[in-house]
Design a protein around this motif. Structure first.
Motif, short mmCIF file in Angstrom:
data_model
loop_
_atom_site.label_atom_id
_atom_site.label_comp_id
_atom_site.label_asym_id
_atom_site.label_seq_id
_atom_site.Cartn_x
_atom_site.Cartn_y
_atom_site.Cartn_z
N ALA A 1 8.64 8.48 3.53
CA ALA A 1 9.44 7.47 3.16
C ALA A 1 10.30 8.02 1.74
O ALA A 1 11.55 7.69 1.85
N ILE A 2 9.71 8.36 0.99
CA ILE A 2 10.25 8.78 -0.30
C ILE A 2 11.11 9.77 -0.15
O ILE A 2 12.47 9.83 -0.62
N SER B 1 5.16 4.54 -7.59
CA SER B 1 4.85 4.30 -8.92
C SER B 1 3.80 5.01 -9.56
O SER B 1 3.05 4.63 -10.54
N GLY B 2 3.00 5.66 -8.51
CA GLY B 2 1.79 6.46 -8.97
C GLY B 2 0.52 5.57 -8.62
O GLY B 2 -0.55 6.01 -8.77
N TRP C 1 0.77 -1.21 0.06
CA TRP C 1 -0.08 -0.01 0.15
C TRP C 1 0.81 1.10 0.02
O TRP C 1 0.70 2.28 -0.84
N ILE C 2 2.03 1.10 0.72
CA ILE C 2 2.79 2.43 0.78
C ILE C 2 3.77 2.27 -0.39
O ILE C 2 3.89 3.55 -1.00
#
Length: 82
Positions: free
Chosen positions: A74-75, A54-55, A48-49
């Motif tokens: 996180a990103i 990737s959109g 889910w996260i």
């Protein structure tokens, strides 16, 4: 503690730092949602996260905003550096 001791190391590395720095910024409703999120299975939470990178936007409708916030965190923390 529940954010750092998930059972899947990948989720420890995503939710642990998020909880250390972001929980104090959540309002009462979002804290309730975070508590609900902690009750989810890691094998569900991880895709889910990470799918958001990737959109894609999977996960329960009630958690979409919080999952987006965790993924963005996180990103920013773990994603490729420019």
């Amino acid at each position: 503690m529940r954010s750092w001791r998930r059972g899947m190391k990948e989720m420890d590395l995503i939710l642990g730092p998020f909880s250390d720095t972001e929980l104090e910024k959540l309002d009462a409703d979002d804290l309730d949602l975070y508590e609900t999120l902690l009750g989810e299975n890691d094998q569900d939470l991880y895709p889910w996260i990470t799918a958001r990178m990737s959109g894609e936007n999977p996960g329960p409708d009630a958690l979409i905003g919080l999952l987006d916030r965790i993924s963005e965190f996180a990103i920013g923390r773990l994603g490729p550096k420019s």
